[in-house]
Design an enzyme around this catalytic site. Structure first.
Site, PDB file in Angstrom:
ATOM      1  CB  CYS A  86      -1.047   0.235   1.217  1.00  0.00           C
ATOM      2  SG  CYS A  86      -1.911   1.586   1.844  1.00  0.00           S
ATOM      3  CB  CYS A  97      -5.390   5.915  -2.603  1.00  0.00           C
ATOM      4  SG  CYS A  97      -3.967   5.120  -3.452  1.00  0.00           S
ATOM      5  CB  THR A 138      -3.735   4.087   5.014  1.00  0.00           C
ATOM      6  OG1 THR A 138      -4.419   2.730   5.520  1.00  0.00           O
ATOM      7  CG2 THR A 138      -2.868   3.678   3.877  1.00  0.00           C
ATOM      8  CD  GLU A 190      -1.541  -0.057   7.761  1.00  0.00           C
ATOM      9  OE1 GLU A 190      -0.916  -0.888   8.458  1.00  0.00           O
ATOM     10  OE2 GLU A 190      -1.533  -0.047   6.735  1.00  0.00           O
ATOM     11  CG  HIS A 208     -10.228   4.272  -0.153  1.00  0.00           C
ATOM     12  ND1 HIS A 208      -9.105   4.536  -0.767  1.00  0.00           N
ATOM     13  CD2 HIS A 208      -9.661   3.193   0.861  1.00  0.00           C
ATOM     14  CE1 HIS A 208      -7.902   4.094  -0.253  1.00  0.00           C
ATOM     15  NE2 HIS A 208      -8.206   3.372   0.829  1.00  0.00           N
ATOM     16  CE1 TYR A 213      -8.791   0.113  -0.603  1.00  0.00           C
ATOM     17  CE2 TYR A 213      -9.062  -1.983   0.299  1.00  0.00           C
ATOM     18  CZ  TYR A 213      -8.616  -0.688   0.535  1.00  0.00           C
ATOM     19  OH  TYR A 213      -8.188  -0.309   1.946  1.00  0.00           O
ATOM     20  CB  CYS A 231      -3.901  -0.371  -4.829  1.00  0.00           C
ATOM     21  SG  CYS A 231      -4.966  -0.706  -3.418  1.00  0.00           S
ATOM     22  CD  GLU A 290      -4.914  -1.120   3.128  1.00  0.00           C
ATOM     23  OE1 GLU A 290      -4.201  -1.690   2.288  1.00  0.00           O
ATOM     24  OE2 GLU A 290      -4.974  -0.186   3.556  1.00  0.00           O
TER      25      GLU A 290
END
Ligand code: SF4
Ligand code: FE
Length: 450
Positions: free
Chosen positions: A66, A70, A157, A223, A258, A262, A265, A413
Site C-alpha cells: 500500500c 490514495c 493508512t 497504519e 476508495h 482497490y 492497487c 486491508e
C-alpha cells in the site's frame, strides 16, 4: 521501522516524475491550469477516473504494498463535491475554503491522509450515546477563530508519512450527533496529535541485519492510531460543521472512491504475487505441470476481474454539481466486495504453488552461517541454474504478501479497508433497484405469445 513505508509514498512522486508514466501520474489542475500530481487532482471526467485506477495498478506493481496516498486523494475528491452541495443548501462558504486548501496541496504536492474510521466503542450505540463521548471525533469547543476537536481515528493508512490529516465523520449522523458531523484538515504536526504505529506480523525483521527475511526489503506500508487530544482547527480549515444531514453523503462518496481504488492497487500487488508464484513454480521445477498452469490462470482471472470492476465503475462515473466526477456507486461497491475475496484466493493459490517451505525455511542468518550455510545451499536447492538464495528470496516475497507484514495491505486491508464487507452489501442492496428487476420479470412472465 517506517522507512519502507516512506519509500512506498516516495514512489508516488517518482512515478509522476518518470516521463514514461507522467501522463498517468499527473493531471491538469482545474484550479490553476498547471500540471499536478494525480494524487492531488480532482477528477474532471471519466478518463481521469480510469487513469487513477491505472496509476494505482502501476504503483501496486512497483511497490507490492500500500503506497498510502490514495486515501487523501479520495478525501479531497469527496470533499470537493460535498462542500459545494452543502453551500448550495446552507449558504455556507465551505467550498471556497476547501479550494484554497486544495490549491496549496496541489502547488506544494502534499501528501494528505484521509481519516474517517472512528474507534467507535460500543458498536450498538450512536456517537452521542457512548459512555465516553470521545469515542467518535467531535467538537468540544467553539471559539471565534475556530474549533477544538477531540477523539481518535483507527487504522490510519500512511498517517505518519502525511503532511496533512483530513478528518471526516465516520457515518451518517442524526441531529443529536451534530457535534460529530465535522470535517477539517490539520497539519500532521499540529499540537495535540499523537500517532501510535500499528504492529505488523514479522515487522521487526526490518531491524535485523541483512534484508532477505523481510521479503520486500524496499517497500512497506504503515497504519496508525491517530489521537486528537483537543486539537485546535482554525475556521479556514473547517469543511463541515454541524451539517449532520450531509455526513452520510460525505461518507458514501469517500467510501465509493476508495472502493474504486482497490480495483487498481490490489490488482497491481496481485500481479507481483502471481509473478512470484510463477517464478517459484519454475524454481521448483513444476512450471509445466498442468495443475500449476491452471492455478496461475485462475489467479490471473481473479486479478483481472478485480481490475475490470475498478475500470467499470470509473467508466460509468458521472459529474457531480461541483464538476468533480464521481464513480458509479453500485459498481464501486461490487469492485470492493470482490477485493474482500479475490486476494485471499489468489494468496491461497500462491501458497499452494509455492509449497510448505514458504513457512519453514531457515533464516538469512542461517544461510550466511559458515556451518549451516553450505547445508542450506545444498539441500534447499531447486532446479539447476538458480541459486538457493534466489529461490529462498522468492519464497520470502510470497511469505511477505500472504502472511508477513504486507499481508496487512494485501489481505486484511482488502477485507476491511474502505469499509468492511457488510458495508458494501448494504450499498449494493440500496443501489441495485430491485423493484426494476422485479418489474422486468413481471412484464415477461405476464406477456402473451406473439
Ligand atoms: Fe491506496 Fe490501496 Fe493503500 Fe488504499 S490500500 S491507500 S487504495 S494503495
Ligand atoms: Fe486502504
Amino acid at each position: 521501522m517506517i522507512r519502507p513505508s516512506l519509500n512506498a509514498v516516495a514512489a508516488t512522486y517518482a512515478l509522476a516524475a518518470d516521463p514514461e508514466h507522467a501522463a498517468l501520474a499527473t493531471a491538469t489542475s482545474h484550479l490553476s491550469g498547471k500540471p499536478v500530481n494525480r494524487f492531488t487532482h480532482i477528477h474532471q471526467n471519466t478518463a481521469d477516473l480510469v487513469a487513477k485506477v491505472k496509476m494505482q495498478r502501476a504503483l501496486g506493481q512497483k511497490t507490492a504494498t500500500c503506497f498510502q496516498r490514495c486515501v487523501g486523494m479520495d478525501a479531497l475528491n469527496a470533499l470537493d463535491s460535498v462542500t459545494f452541495e452543502i453551500d448550495k443548501v446552507k449558504g455556507t462558504q465551505y467550498h471556497e475554503r476547501f479550494n484554497r486548501f486544495l490549491r496549496r496541496v496541489q502547488d506544494e504536492d502534499l501528501v494528505c491522509e484521509g481519516a474517517m474510521t472512528d474507534v467507535k466503542g460500543d458498536r450498538g450505540k450512536r456517537p452521542s450515546q457512548q459512555d465516553d463521548p470521545d469515542l467518535f471525533v467531535h467538537v468540544v469547543e467553539e471559539r471565534p477563530d475556530g474549533i477544538v476537536v477531540r477523539g481518535a481515528k483507527a487504522h490510519q493508512t500512511g498517517a505518519l508519512n502525511s503532511h496533512e490529516i483530513i478528518v471526516m465523520p465516520t457515518m451518517a449522523m442524526r441531529p443529536e450527533d451534530a457535534d460529530y458531523a465535522v470535517s477539517f484538515a490539520v497539519p500532521a504536526d499540529a499540537p495535540g496529535l499523537t500517532f501510535i504505529l500499528g504492529r505488523q506480523s514479522s515487522d521487526t525483521r526490518k531491524l535485523e541485519d541483512g534484508d532477505m527475511d523481510v521479503g520486500n526489503p524496499r517497500y512497506g506500508a504503515q497504519e496508525c492510531l491517530v489521537i486528537l487530544d483537543d486539537v485546535f482547527v482554525p475556521w479556514e480549515r473547517v469543511f463541515m460543521y454541524h451539517e449532520h444531514e450531509f455526513s452520510g453523503m460525505l461518507v458514501e462518496r469517500f467510501a465509493a472512491y476508495h472502493r474504486q481504488s482497490y480495483g487498481g492497487c490490489k490488482a497491481g500487488v496481485g500481479d507481483v504475487l502471481i509473478g512470484a508464484a510463477a517464478k517459484l513454480a519454475e524454481y521448483n521445477g513444476v512450471k509445466d505441470a498442468s495443475h500449476v498452469r491452471d492455478k496461475l490462470v485462475e489467479m490471473i482471472h481473479l486479478n483481472e476481474t478485480l481490475y475490470s470492476c475498478g475500470l467499470a465503475c470509473s467508466a460509468e462515473g458521472r459529474a457531480t454539481a461541483s464538476g468533480a466526477y464521481l464513480v458509479d456507486l453500485l459498481l464501486a461497491n461490487v469492485c470492493k466486495l470482490n477485493a474482500t475475496r479475490f486476494p485471499y484466493e489468489i494468496g491461497r493459490l500462491a501458497e499452494d504453488i509455492a509449497g510448505g517451505l514458504l513457512v519453514t525455511m531457515p533464516s538469512e542468518a542461517d544461510l550466511r552461517h559458515p556451518v549451516t550455510g553450505p547445508l542450506i545451499e545444498k539441500y534447499l536447492k531447486g532446479v539447476s541454474g538458480v541459486t538457493t538464495e534466489c529461490r529462498l528470496r522468492m519464497f520470502r516475497l510470497v511469505e511477505n504478501l500472504t502472511v508477513g507484514s504486507a499481508a496487512v495491505a494485501y489481505r486484511t486491508e482488502s477485507a476491511h479497508g474502505a469499509g468492511s464487507p457488510q458495508a458494501m452489501r448494504v450499498v449494493i442492496a440500496r443501489q441495485a433497484d430491485m423493484e426494476k428487476k422485479k418489474k422486468l420479470a413481471d412484464d415477461l412472465a405476464a406477456s402473451p405469445k406473439q
